[in-house]
Every structure is written in C-alpha cells, then in structure tokens.
Design a protein around this motif. Structure first.
Motif, PDB file in Angstrom:
ATOM      1  N   UNK A   1      43.322  41.209  41.123  1.00  0.00           N
ATOM      2  CA  UNK A   1      43.658  41.581  39.745  1.00  0.00           C
ATOM      3  C   UNK A   1      42.446  42.255  39.103  1.00  0.00           C
ATOM      4  N   UNK A   2      42.571  42.625  37.844  1.00  0.00           N
ATOM      5  CA  UNK A   2      41.450  43.283  37.157  1.00  0.00           C
ATOM      6  C   UNK A   2      40.263  42.332  36.951  1.00  0.00           C
ATOM      7  N   UNK A   3      40.528  41.033  36.941  1.00  0.00           N
ATOM      8  CA  UNK A   3      39.457  40.028  36.903  1.00  0.00           C
ATOM      9  C   UNK A   3      39.669  39.089  38.086  1.00  0.00           C
ATOM     10  N   UNK A   4      38.579  38.655  38.702  1.00  0.00           N
ATOM     11  CA  UNK A   4      38.711  37.758  39.857  1.00  0.00           C
ATOM     12  C   UNK A   4      38.706  36.289  39.450  1.00  0.00           C
ATOM     13  N   UNK A   5      37.911  35.935  38.447  1.00  0.00           N
ATOM     14  CA  UNK A   5      37.922  34.554  37.971  1.00  0.00           C
ATOM     15  C   UNK A   5      37.882  34.551  36.445  1.00  0.00           C
ATOM     16  N   UNK A   6      38.182  33.401  35.866  1.00  0.00           N
ATOM     17  CA  UNK A   6      38.339  33.346  34.412  1.00  0.00           C
ATOM     18  C   UNK A   6      36.983  33.277  33.714  1.00  0.00           C
ATOM     19  N   UNK A   7      36.963  33.803  32.494  1.00  0.00           N
ATOM     20  CA  UNK A   7      35.722  33.837  31.723  1.00  0.00           C
ATOM     21  C   UNK A   7      35.504  32.557  30.923  1.00  0.00           C
TER      22      UNK A   7
ATOM     23  N   UNK B   1      37.503  29.314  31.588  1.00  0.00           N
ATOM     24  CA  UNK B   1      37.795  28.100  32.364  1.00  0.00           C
ATOM     25  C   UNK B   1      37.209  28.262  33.766  1.00  0.00           C
ATOM     26  N   UNK B   2      36.227  27.442  34.131  1.00  0.00           N
ATOM     27  CA  UNK B   2      35.666  27.527  35.483  1.00  0.00           C
ATOM     28  C   UNK B   2      36.691  26.994  36.484  1.00  0.00           C
ATOM     29  N   UNK B   3      36.581  27.472  37.721  1.00  0.00           N
ATOM     30  CA  UNK B   3      37.502  27.001  38.746  1.00  0.00           C
ATOM     31  C   UNK B   3      38.886  27.588  38.644  1.00  0.00           C
ATOM     32  N   UNK B   4      39.026  28.780  38.067  1.00  0.00           N
ATOM     33  CA  UNK B   4      40.302  29.488  38.016  1.00  0.00           C
ATOM     34  C   UNK B   4      40.102  30.870  38.630  1.00  0.00           C
ATOM     35  N   UNK B   5      40.896  31.175  39.658  1.00  0.00           N
ATOM     36  CA  UNK B   5      40.784  32.452  40.377  1.00  0.00           C
ATOM     37  C   UNK B   5      42.123  33.172  40.316  1.00  0.00           C
ATOM     38  N   UNK B   6      42.058  34.502  40.164  1.00  0.00           N
ATOM     39  CA  UNK B   6      43.262  35.304  39.941  1.00  0.00           C
ATOM     40  C   UNK B   6      43.632  36.150  41.154  1.00  0.00           C
ATOM     41  N   UNK B   7      44.940  36.288  41.372  1.00  0.00           N
ATOM     42  CA  UNK B   7      45.500  37.286  42.283  1.00  0.00           C
ATOM     43  C   UNK B   7      46.689  37.926  41.584  1.00  0.00           C
ATOM     44  N   UNK B   8      47.232  38.964  42.187  1.00  0.00           N
ATOM     45  CA  UNK B   8      48.390  39.632  41.566  1.00  0.00           C
ATOM     46  C   UNK B   8      49.316  40.184  42.634  1.00  0.00           C
ATOM     47  N   UNK B   9      50.588  40.328  42.246  1.00  0.00           N
ATOM     48  CA  UNK B   9      51.594  40.916  43.127  1.00  0.00           C
ATOM     49  C   UNK B   9      52.719  41.459  42.257  1.00  0.00           C
ATOM     50  N   UNK B  10      53.013  42.738  42.404  1.00  0.00           N
ATOM     51  CA  UNK B  10      54.054  43.381  41.604  1.00  0.00           C
ATOM     52  C   UNK B  10      53.788  43.129  40.115  1.00  0.00           C
TER      53      UNK B  10
END
Length: 449
Positions: free
Chosen positions: A358-364, A366-375
């Motif tokens: 996604x446009x960001x890989x982890x949250x700014x 909340x620590x320990x939150x990682x992002x992915x995306x699909x459609x």
C-alpha cells in the motif's frame, strides 16, 4: 489445427531471448506466480542432519574453521578416533522419509512453494547425480532419490510450486580447492561439477525455483552464471515459470538475478524497489536440525506472523526454513509451526496472497500494524490486540463509502473518523476463543485513501 500450430510458432518467434549479460538477464520479468505466492517453505536436509549438532556447517566447523573447539569436543565425546565426516553418510538413512506425508504438512502450512536442499556446501547430492559418485543419496545413505520423490509427491498431491536449493561450491572438493588456489583462472570444478550438476537438476526435476548459494568466494565469471541463466530463461524446460535469486558470484547480492535476498534473514522494514525474499529459519541458530536445540531457540507464532506481516507489507516473500532429521522426520515443533501458520492463513490469507504494498507499509500512530492492499481493499495486520478495545489508525483517510470488517468475523465493525487523518475502529467484544485467530488480526477497509 493448422491455425493453432501457426499461432504457436509465431508466439515462439516473438518470445524475447536473453543474452548472457546482466544487462539482458535483468530485463526478464519475474513470473507472476512468485509475487502472488508470498510464502514458501525452505528445507535444509543432508549428511549434516546426522550429527545434527551446532549447525549445517558442522563439517566446516570441524575441519575448516580454527576456532570451533565445541565441535571437536563433541566428536571426541561421541565418536571414535579416526572417524571421518564421510562416515556419517551411511547413517543418513531417511527410513522414516514419507514424501506424501511431507507434502500434506507443507500443503497444510499455507505455503505456495517449497525449496528443498538438493546439495549443501558438503557436496552430498540428494539425487543420484552422475557427477557425484558415491557421494549421493542413491549410492550412499538412504539409497533413494530424495529430490525426485518429493518433487513427485508435491506435484501430485499439493498446489505448491517445487524448487531446489543448490550450493555452487563445496568446502573440500579438490577441484574447487585447486581452482581457488589458482585464483579462479581455472574452472575445472565449475565445468566438471558445478554447472554439470545444475543442468542435470533442471533437466531431471524441472524446479520452478533455482535457489543458488555458496557463490561468494568467486566472481560470477568463474561460475559461468550468466551463461547458465541465459539457458535457463531461453531454452530450459522451465524457461517460462522459473525464478532465481541473486547469489551468482561475489558482489552479486542485491544487484543481479531474479529476486533479491541480499543476506540471510533480510528484513529491511521499508518498501524495496526490487522484488525480494526474506529467507529465515524457525530455529534461530541453525538451518539444519539440531538435537541440542531448546524451546527458547525456536521462534513462536507471534514471531512468525510478525515477520510474515513485515515482509509482505514491504513487498517481499517469506521463505521459512525447517530442518528434517537424518531419518526423514519433520519433528513435532516444526510441524506445529507449519500447521499453525496454515490455520492463520486460512482466516487471513486475503491480506497476504496476491497482495501489493500500500502507500504506507506500517501505521504512524499504532505500532505493530502493517498494511497490504488488493483491488479496492486495504488490510491492516494488527499484531497486538488494543487493551482499550479501540484501535486508532493514523494512516487511512475515510470517505463516504468507507466500510470496515475483520477477516473471519461476520459482523461489520463500528468506526469513526479521526480529526485530520485516521480512523478509530471498535474491535469485537468477544472472548479469545471466539475470535477468528490467536496471534494477529486483520482489519479490511474499503473506501479508504
């Protein structure tokens, strides 16, 4: 029929051919299956699985290194004087090796590809190589084609892609040591052993991953790497589907090859420009099985899900290693980890397989939150359950069409926009045994920016 044949011939004519140069080879697109797979299993298995002490570098630590006295002490305590490393080979029995059972466990792990050690730095080949007389798994030890049996079981009983690890060098091969002494001006080992075995492997077993290693002492010109890769991409039986790594000569790591590994356990934590792989091992101290390992030496499920989330969010694949025993067993702690990963992926696989960064890989916030995306979906992989029951994410920007759900949880989740940027999500009110999984939870958001 004639038209189909003509179209096939025309298609073959227009397929690009790659020259044996890095400029050309690096232009080859990575086959799409690999990026979509995201998760594979590595298996280190060989004669080193017999002593199963220290690590898979046992022979080198015993006879090549000069400061590994713990190996020498181990040998004095447990084996008679004059015992040679070659004497371990008949003890590499694999009597409990059941490729069908391995295939079932690997399928249950949720992995989409497997990479088996065909030959490690000790030089013992797990297939009947005609270039490794009496130092292979048919002439010695198991008296079985370990590679061929697993290749057949995987292809007939799972949906995994089958790959092979291959060490370009051998610690103590006399031809290699001679070439090394000649400062790589001769190539007797490469021509008579290294390349010969690689071509033999690909033609016999059609691996869709060629995982090269043991390259670092010599330049790629010594290994004839570019010539081999040109053949692999142009004319081999797996030319359309095979993927390769970046270990093809000194200085090649993170610069040339198919996908990059850069180092063992490479996990940069930020988005990379080139497709990469995090090869790591459940046993923190060894790739091969160790009898002296303690429970604390193994990564637990919290660790493994965290590494998977970090890796995939930053555009990588995770290749997670286990070490079978000398008699062919996947020990319970490895099997438990594999099956637990599979159970987690059954619930949360939508946030892993075929996703894009996604446009960001982890949250700014909340620590320990990682992002992915699909459609049209954005996935937040939440490693730690918030104590308050409310999760505030600083990166997503809501819209009038925003919806929020949790994978494996039927009801939509309540949420509110945060002033400026972000959203606060009300996590489900439920006991731990009512939640869809134990280790990490995935929030799916649609209509966020």
């Amino acid at each position: 029929m004639g038209l189909l044949l003509l179209l096939s011939l025309l298609s073959a004519c227009f397929q690009p051919r790659y020259a044996p140069t890095w400029d050309s080879l690096d232009q080859r697109p990575l086959p799409s299956w690999y990026d979509e797979a995201k998760f594979g299993i590595f298996m280190h298995w060989g004669v080193f699985s017999v002593p199963s002490f220290g690590s898979e570098w046992f022979w080198w630590d015993w006879k090549g290194a000069h400061d590994q006295n713990f190996i020498k002490d181990f040998m004095k305590r447990n084996y008679p004087p004059g015992f040679r490393y070659a004497d371990f080979a008949p003890m590499f029995t694999a009597e409990w090796y059941n490729p069908l059972q391995w295939a079932e466990v690997l399928q249950a792990s949720g992995a989409k590809y497997v990479v088996l050690t065909s030959k490690h730095h000790e030089g013992f080949t797990n297939w009947p190589s005609k270039y490794s007389w009496n130092w292979n798994s048919v002439d010695n030890g198991p008296h079985r084609d370990l590679v061929g049996e697993l290749a057949m079981a995987i292809r007939n009983n799972s949906d995994l892609h089958f790959g092979l690890y291959y060490s370009l060098f051998e610690w103590f091969h006399p031809l290699y040591l001679k070439d090394k002494q000649n400062k790589w001006t001769t190539q007797d080992y490469t021509k008579d052993v290294g390349l010969a075995e690689l071509y033999e492997l690909v033609n016999a077993y059609h691996p869709e991953v060629v995982w090269s290693d043991g390259d670092w002492e010599a330049p790629y010109t010594y290994w004839n790497s570019t010539n081999f890769l040109a053949w692999l991409y142009n004319d081999s039986p797996v030319k359309d589907t095979v993927v390769t790594n970046d270990r093809w000569g000194s200085g090649m790591l993170c610069h040339h090859g198919g996908y990059y590994t850069c180092s063992d356990r490479y996990n940069p934590g930020v988005l990379q420009k080139h497709k990469w792989e995090n090869c790591m091992t459940i046993d923190k101290k060894s790739w091969g099985f160790r009898r002296e390992a303690t429970l604390a030496d193994y990564l637990d499920m919290d660790d493994l899900v965290k590494i998977l989330a970090e890796t995939v969010s930053c555009g990588g694949n995770l290749l997670m290693n286990i070490g079978p025993t000398h008699d062919g067993r996947i020990v319970p702690i490895f099997e438990e980890r594999l099956r637990s990963m599979g159970k987690w992926l059954q619930v949360n696989g939508d946030a892993i397989y075929a996703t894009k960064p996604w446009r960001a890989q982890n949250d700014t916030r909340e620590s320990g939150v990682w992002y992915t995306s699909k459609n049209d979906s954005v996935y937040a992989i939440v490693l730690d359950w918030p104590n308050s029951g409310q999760l505030t994410l600083g990166v997503p920007r809501s819209s009038p069409t925003t919806t929020v759900t949790m994978l494996g949880w039927a009801a939509p989740l309540k949420w509110v926009a945060v002033s400026g940027s972000g959203i606060t999500v009300q996590m489900p009110t439920a006991s731990s045994n009512q939640l869809p999984c134990q280790w990490a939870w995935v929030i799916r958001m649609k209509g966020v920016m």
